[in-house]
Design an enzyme around this catalytic site. Sequence first.
Site, PDB file in Angstrom:
ATOM      1  N   SER A  14       0.811  -1.222   0.000  1.00  0.00           N
ATOM      2  CA  SER A  14       0.000   0.000   0.000  1.00  0.00           C
ATOM      3  C   SER A  14       0.839   1.264   0.000  1.00  0.00           C
ATOM      4  CB  SER A  14      -0.925  -0.011   1.220  1.00  0.00           C
ATOM      5  OG  SER A  14      -1.805  -1.111   1.179  1.00  0.00           O
ATOM      6  N   ARG A 199       2.178 -15.794  26.475  1.00  0.00           N
ATOM      7  CA  ARG A 199       3.098 -15.851  27.615  1.00  0.00           C
ATOM      8  C   ARG A 199       2.950 -14.679  28.565  1.00  0.00           C
ATOM      9  NH1 ARG A 199       8.900 -14.638  24.610  1.00  0.00           N
ATOM     10  NH2 ARG A 199       8.465 -12.483  23.992  1.00  0.00           N
ATOM     11  N   ALA A 341      -8.370  -0.518  14.827  1.00  0.00           N
ATOM     12  CA  ALA A 341      -9.388  -1.487  15.233  1.00  0.00           C
ATOM     13  C   ALA A 341      -8.784  -2.878  15.234  1.00  0.00           C
ATOM     14  CB  ALA A 341     -10.593  -1.437  14.292  1.00  0.00           C
ATOM     15  N   HIS A 435     -30.709   7.545  19.154  1.00  0.00           N
ATOM     16  CA  HIS A 435     -31.325   6.476  19.954  1.00  0.00           C
ATOM     17  C   HIS A 435     -32.262   5.635  19.094  1.00  0.00           C
ATOM     18  CE1 HIS A 435     -32.829   4.588  23.599  1.00  0.00           C
ATOM     19  NE2 HIS A 435     -34.060   4.758  23.130  1.00  0.00           N
TER      20      HIS A 435
END
Length: 452
Positions: A14, A199, A341, A435
């Site tokens: 990229s 670990r 993310a 909402h």
Amino acid sequence: MAFDYDLFVIGGGSGGVRAARIAAGEHGAKVALAEEYRMGGTCVIRGCVPKKLMVFASSYKTAIEDARSYGWAAEAGAFDWQAFRGKLDAELDRLEAAYRSGLKNAGVTTFDMRATVSDAHTVALADGRKVTAKHILIATGGRPAMPQAAAEAGALTSNDIFKLDALPKSVLIVGGGFIACEFACILNGLGVEVTQFYRGEQILRGFDGEARGHVAEEMRAQGVNLHVGTDVIEMKPVEGGTWVASTDGREAVYEKVVYATGRSPNTEGLGLEALGVKLGRKGEVVVDDWSQTAVPSIFAVGDVTDRINLTPVAIREGHAFADTIFGAKPTKADHELVASAVFTQPELGTIGMTEEEARDRGPIEVYTTAFRPMQTAFAGRPDRVMMKLIVCATTRRVLGCHIVAPGAGEMIQLAAIAIKMGATKEDFDRTVAVHPVMAEELVTLRKPVRTA
């Protein structure tokens, strides 16, 4: 001195492709690019893109189960890996062709072979040819690292998962970073019995501690057999797979073992050190803020520099390099407040400081909540999401945002805009909630749960 090219790029991922396209297509430079494997690099061919498609594939079993709770007479059949892999391969072929087309349309000359650096202005191609360039850009990315003993025992890397002829019945994943955790969730979702060893004391080192713990709990709840503070002592091929002995006294046979214990910059054999290009402890190319090495004509961008190993960062670095050198627009890539993310299930979206980082720099307020999301609560699933804001107690700026939830990657992208602009907690408070959505919790957190 007359050069064959204004710019020669080594690496078709990229960052390198963006630099080549901008230098040639927008700024009129004469550019060549060499790639020894497939155009598109790690992200397109063996990373972000195929991985995200596997994330989608692995989520449908749970979605179908939820559909029954919503009244649909839906049943999940067996997952057909061969059918999926055929479509996946076709999609990667399409994307590689698009990368090649973009380079061709920009006027970039491409060489499908390995290239190394002979001197400050000369590139040696694998077929014996040598070409000269005023500037050379190293954009060779990174590769999975694996202990020699694991390789000798037949362990796989993340690259190999995309090429499996069939899904294993059981797999051990060694590692606790985002690649290890993502593939643990993917394979678990596709019906593989997944065990994961790390670990360290908790997975996802470097991310916010509370968010790390939340992801670990959700992974275990969904069936990943996750063991922290655990490592491999010995492993050997046996009938039916690989026998593994671990530090917690466990012995078991797994059909496949996958190592995801870090990545190494691809600088080996490029000839850089002999020219005076400085390499870091991991082999990364050391560059300044302009992506320039100790040799003035040689630059480097992307994972090979081991700054922030994310595709969008490599693209920004490549673009900034091209604008600076060929566009008369001096530009430094911005490495501050980069969102990211982790595509576990649920996802982790993050930007800015962790609570641990922020509390060492001054007084902070921590706002956090965890709750059962409406969609899955209705379906009877016990999973929980988490949202967290780190706020500077003096300036009121939001220093960090961490979300563990389905779609966290989408949410953090939009939150990142506000945080990058310097939004305060009061700016979040003034924003009217949408909402009913999970993300409304980000603007309805009224009281800090703790200060530090």
